[in-house]
Design a protein around this motif. Structure first.
Motif, PDB file in Angstrom:
ATOM      1  N   LEU A  38       0.856  -1.186   0.000  1.00 17.46           N
ATOM      2  CA  LEU A  38       0.000   0.000   0.000  1.00 17.46           C
ATOM      3  C   LEU A  38       0.887   1.229   0.000  1.00 17.46           C
ATOM      4  CD1 LEU A  38      -2.545  -1.142   2.731  1.00 17.46           C
ATOM      5  CD2 LEU A  38      -2.869  -1.207   0.251  1.00 17.46           C
ATOM      6  N   ALA A  39       0.723   2.059  -1.010  1.00 12.70           N
ATOM      7  CA  ALA A  39       1.549   3.257  -1.112  1.00 12.70           C
ATOM      8  C   ALA A  39       0.745   4.479  -1.536  1.00 12.70           C
ATOM      9  CB  ALA A  39       2.683   3.024  -2.110  1.00 12.70           C
ATOM     10  N   ASP A  40      -0.354   4.276  -2.245  1.00 12.21           N
ATOM     11  CA  ASP A  40      -1.174   5.360  -2.782  1.00 12.21           C
ATOM     12  C   ASP A  40      -2.518   5.344  -2.061  1.00 12.21           C
ATOM     13  OD1 ASP A  40      -2.647   7.151  -4.243  1.00 12.21           O
ATOM     14  OD2 ASP A  40      -2.497   6.079  -6.140  1.00 12.21           O
ATOM     15  N   TYR A  41      -2.746   6.356  -1.210  1.00 14.79           N
ATOM     16  CA  TYR A  41      -3.967   6.410  -0.408  1.00 14.79           C
ATOM     17  C   TYR A  41      -4.959   7.459  -0.916  1.00 14.79           C
ATOM     18  CZ  TYR A  41      -1.212   3.644   2.903  1.00 14.79           C
ATOM     19  OH  TYR A  41      -0.449   2.669   3.500  1.00 14.79           O
ATOM     20  N   ALA A  42      -4.809   7.892  -2.142  1.00 13.30           N
ATOM     21  CA  ALA A  42      -5.742   8.864  -2.723  1.00 13.30           C
ATOM     22  C   ALA A  42      -6.989   8.126  -3.212  1.00 13.30           C
ATOM     23  CB  ALA A  42      -5.068   9.639  -3.858  1.00 13.30           C
ATOM     24  N   TRP A  43      -7.739   7.612  -2.265  1.00  7.21           N
ATOM     25  CA  TRP A  43      -8.879   6.761  -2.568  1.00  7.21           C
ATOM     26  C   TRP A  43     -10.165   7.565  -2.680  1.00  7.21           C
ATOM     27  CZ3 TRP A  43      -7.076   3.280   2.007  1.00  7.21           C
ATOM     28  CH2 TRP A  43      -6.031   2.458   1.568  1.00  7.21           C
ATOM     29  N   GLU A  44     -11.093   7.023  -3.442  1.00  7.81           N
ATOM     30  CA  GLU A  44     -12.396   7.667  -3.601  1.00  7.81           C
ATOM     31  C   GLU A  44     -13.075   7.825  -2.238  1.00  7.81           C
ATOM     32  OE1 GLU A  44     -16.613   6.982  -6.019  1.00  7.81           O
ATOM     33  OE2 GLU A  44     -14.936   5.580  -6.269  1.00  7.81           O
ATOM     34  N   GLY A  45     -13.661   8.999  -2.034  1.00  9.76           N
ATOM     35  CA  GLY A  45     -14.338   9.271  -0.774  1.00  9.76           C
ATOM     36  C   GLY A  45     -13.481   9.964   0.258  1.00  9.76           C
ATOM     37  N   GLY A  46     -12.175  10.097  -0.001  1.00  8.28           N
ATOM     38  CA  GLY A  46     -11.293  10.829   0.884  1.00  8.28           C
ATOM     39  C   GLY A  46     -11.158  10.200   2.262  1.00  8.28           C
ATOM     40  N   ALA A  47     -10.811  11.042   3.239  1.00  9.46           N
ATOM     41  CA  ALA A  47     -10.515  10.553   4.581  1.00  9.46           C
ATOM     42  C   ALA A  47     -11.703   9.841   5.211  1.00  9.46           C
ATOM     43  CB  ALA A  47     -10.065  11.712   5.471  1.00  9.46           C
ATOM     44  N   ALA A  48     -12.910  10.283   4.905  1.00  3.75           N
ATOM     45  CA  ALA A  48     -14.097   9.688   5.527  1.00  3.75           C
ATOM     46  C   ALA A  48     -14.289   8.232   5.122  1.00  3.75           C
ATOM     47  CB  ALA A  48     -15.350  10.496   5.160  1.00  3.75           C
ATOM     48  N   ARG A  49     -13.757   7.846   3.950  1.00  2.00           N
ATOM     49  CA  ARG A  49     -13.921   6.476   3.462  1.00  2.00           C
ATOM     50  C   ARG A  49     -12.631   5.669   3.545  1.00  2.00           C
ATOM     51  NH1 ARG A  49     -17.919   3.628   3.102  1.00  2.00           N
ATOM     52  NH2 ARG A  49     -17.074   2.540   1.285  1.00  2.00           N
ATOM     53  N   THR A  50     -11.556   6.272   4.051  1.00  2.00           N
ATOM     54  CA  THR A  50     -10.254   5.614   4.024  1.00  2.00           C
ATOM     55  C   THR A  50     -10.255   4.300   4.795  1.00  2.00           C
ATOM     56  OG1 THR A  50      -9.001   7.644   3.657  1.00  2.00           O
ATOM     57  CG2 THR A  50      -7.847   5.837   4.742  1.00  2.00           C
ATOM     58  N   ALA A  51     -10.817   4.275   5.982  1.00  2.00           N
ATOM     59  CA  ALA A  51     -10.804   3.050   6.785  1.00  2.00           C
ATOM     60  C   ALA A  51     -11.548   1.923   6.083  1.00  2.00           C
ATOM     61  CB  ALA A  51     -11.409   3.320   8.159  1.00  2.00           C
ATOM     62  N   ASP A  52     -12.709   2.216   5.515  1.00  2.00           N
ATOM     63  CA  ASP A  52     -13.484   1.189   4.815  1.00  2.00           C
ATOM     64  C   ASP A  52     -12.732   0.659   3.601  1.00  2.00           C
ATOM     65  OD1 ASP A  52     -15.546   1.412   6.637  1.00  2.00           O
ATOM     66  OD2 ASP A  52     -16.739   2.762   5.386  1.00  2.00           O
TER      67      ASP A  52
END
Length: 290
Positions: A7-21
């Motif tokens: 895991l190196a790229d954390y620019a995931w859809e939904g931003g910080a609010a969805r990061t854990a999911d």
């Protein structure tokens, strides 16, 4: 051949609010699919290859602990821990804690570190490269002393940069974490691999056979059995369709022919979950016997 993920790229859809999911979903998919290891990059700022420090980055050990809580089989590893971030005793204790809480699934990827801007920006000491290599060797030795020592054998450690009065580690690991030293430096890094590590971590490319030859030479000089070192490569995994999966299978088969026994794929871009699923479906079974 075993396959892992980084895991190196954390620019995931939904931003910080969805990061854990998103993190938990990726980890569970990888765990259920039979990947060997999942690693988290050990940085506090995102690197320039992933868009720079304004892009999201998660702290390594907190991320791995979250993954541990939602998986059962996959191994867990900082990929790789920068030697300048933590005192060796703290690093060893962090890996031990991850190992105990995950049921014995923690390993240690470690390296000399490289991002001076990150360190200076956050006020973290960043010694010159030669000193970081010295600290790297001492840190690996300290980790081994803490993980392999018996109660009552708390021998002090006296190094150039680190001094421990007691090599005490309670609770002890459930199984000794494997140490992987990252980097392909022929004079220092691969010599440290031959001297101390369970695994190397190299990049594929035309220079790879030469790197392995250098490692073999260091093993001979150190009296180490070359075959006891797991040869690991790290490379991007971006697989959007079956054709890309077949292309990756061919590349991995070529690496297996060189003696590479584990490849860790760097996840990047918006379709990381799809990559994890496609590699698990089409690539992992094809290379399992390689």
């Amino acid at each position: 051949m075993k396959l892992g993920l980084s895991l190196a790229d954390y620019a995931w859809e939904g931003g910080a609010a969805r990061t854990a999911d998103t993190l938990v979903g990726l980890a569970r998919t990888a765990d259920e699919a039979g990947y060997h290891v999942i690693g988290a990059a050990d940085h506090l700022w995102q690197g320039p290859h992933m868009g720079g420090p304004e892009q999201p980055m998660l702290e390594c050990f907190t991320t791995l602990a979250t993954i541990a809580a939602h998986t059962r089989n996959i191994r867990l590893m900082p990929l790789v821990a920068g030697v300048h971030f933590r005192a060796p005793g703290l690093l060893a204790k962090s890996v031990t804690t991850l190992d105990v809480l995950s049921g014995g699934r923690a390993d240690l990827g470690i390296g000399a570190g490289w991002d001076a801007d990150e360190a200076r920006g956050l006020g973290i000491p960043f010694p010159p490269l030669a000193e970081r290599y010295e600290r790297l060797e001492e840190t690996v030795r300290i980790c081994r002393a803490l993980w392999e020592g018996e109660r009552g054998e708390e021998k002090p450690f006296e190094g150039t940069h680190h001094r421990l009065e007691r090599t005490l580690n309670v609770p002890q690991n459930l199984g000794r974490p494997q140490i992987m030293i990252g980097g392909g430096g022929e004079r220092r890094t691969l010599r440290l691999v031959a001297r101390h590590a369970d695994a190397c971590n190299l990049y594929p490319g035309p220079e790879l056979p030469g790197k392995l030859d250098v490692l073999r030479g260091h093993c001979e000089a150190e009296g180490r059995d070359y075959d006891t070192i797991e040869k690991t490569c790290i490379m991007p995994f971006v697989v959007a369709d079956r054709a890309a999966a077949d292309e990756l299978t061919g590349a991995l088969t070529g690496l297996a022919a060189l003696g590479i026994s584990r490849v860790i794929g760097i996840l990047a871009g918006p379709d990381q979950h799809r990559t994890v699923e496609l590699v698990a479906t089409h690539v992992l079974p094809a290379v399992a016997e390689a």
